[in-house]
Design a protein around this motif. Sequence first.
Motif, PDB file in Angstrom:
ATOM      1  N   CYS A 102       0.830  -1.205   0.000  1.00  0.00           N
ATOM      2  CA  CYS A 102       0.000   0.000   0.000  1.00  0.00           C
ATOM      3  C   CYS A 102       0.864   1.254   0.000  1.00  0.00           C
ATOM      4  N   ARG A 162       1.742   5.165  -7.848  1.00  0.00           N
ATOM      5  CA  ARG A 162       0.665   4.324  -8.394  1.00  0.00           C
ATOM      6  C   ARG A 162       1.252   3.023  -8.925  1.00  0.00           C
ATOM      7  N   ASN A 178       0.449  -0.682  -7.574  1.00  0.00           N
ATOM      8  CA  ASN A 178      -0.414  -1.291  -8.596  1.00  0.00           C
ATOM      9  C   ASN A 178      -1.816  -0.707  -8.602  1.00  0.00           C
ATOM     10  N   ILE A 179      -1.885   0.603  -8.427  1.00  0.00           N
ATOM     11  CA  ILE A 179      -3.178   1.285  -8.464  1.00  0.00           C
ATOM     12  C   ILE A 179      -3.370   1.848  -9.862  1.00  0.00           C
ATOM     13  N   GLU A 180      -4.364   1.319 -10.541  1.00  0.00           N
ATOM     14  CA  GLU A 180      -4.656   1.796 -11.888  1.00  0.00           C
ATOM     15  C   GLU A 180      -5.902   2.665 -11.903  1.00  0.00           C
ATOM     16  N   ALA A 200      -9.311   2.214  -5.999  1.00  0.00           N
ATOM     17  CA  ALA A 200      -8.468   2.195  -4.812  1.00  0.00           C
ATOM     18  C   ALA A 200      -9.331   2.161  -3.564  1.00  0.00           C
ATOM     19  N   TRP A 256      -4.676   1.575  -0.991  1.00  0.00           N
ATOM     20  CA  TRP A 256      -4.430   0.262  -1.586  1.00  0.00           C
ATOM     21  C   TRP A 256      -5.087   0.162  -2.959  1.00  0.00           C
ATOM     22  N   SER A 257      -4.533  -0.655  -3.820  1.00  0.00           N
ATOM     23  CA  SER A 257      -5.286  -1.030  -5.008  1.00  0.00           C
ATOM     24  C   SER A 257      -6.454  -1.878  -4.499  1.00  0.00           C
ATOM     25  N   GLU A 258      -7.599  -1.709  -5.102  1.00  0.00           N
ATOM     26  CA  GLU A 258      -8.781  -2.442  -4.642  1.00  0.00           C
ATOM     27  C   GLU A 258      -8.547  -3.953  -4.693  1.00  0.00           C
TER      28      GLU A 258
END
Length: 141
Positions: free
Chosen positions: A39, A92, A96-98, A101, A113-115
């Motif tokens: 995260c 990002r 790994n957040i595209e 989130a 966090w990325s979901e």
Amino acid sequence: MFLGEFRHTLDAKGRIIIPSKFRESLGDEYVISRGLDGCLFLFPMEEWKSFEEKLRTLPITESRAFVRYFTASASDGSVDKQGRALIPQNLRDVANIEKNAVIIGTPNKLEIWSEELWDQYMSSDIMSDDNIAKQMEELGF
């Protein structure tokens, strides 16, 4: 103190809405950095200053990697009038957040966090009732 979990979508510029529940405690300025477990950490400026002071007191021979881990990726910013915070592209990528989130509250900072990673983490053995009960016992709760 920050409490709760909120799901939001990043806009095309990499900004995320900070939940109104968190904005007052966060304040206008923040520092965002690499976090733990995949995260990002979003510190209110005062919390970052306290964290930074602790980093300054660490012996360099034992803490170089630790200090670099948090400070090399860190970026300061301010919440805009729409309540959004910018997540720089390098962060990002790290998290790994595209698009989607999750922002969660912790006692002194927010985690982003990325979901997908958050959902995996929450369903992992680390977060099982038995594991959390064991940790509570070990920590004296």
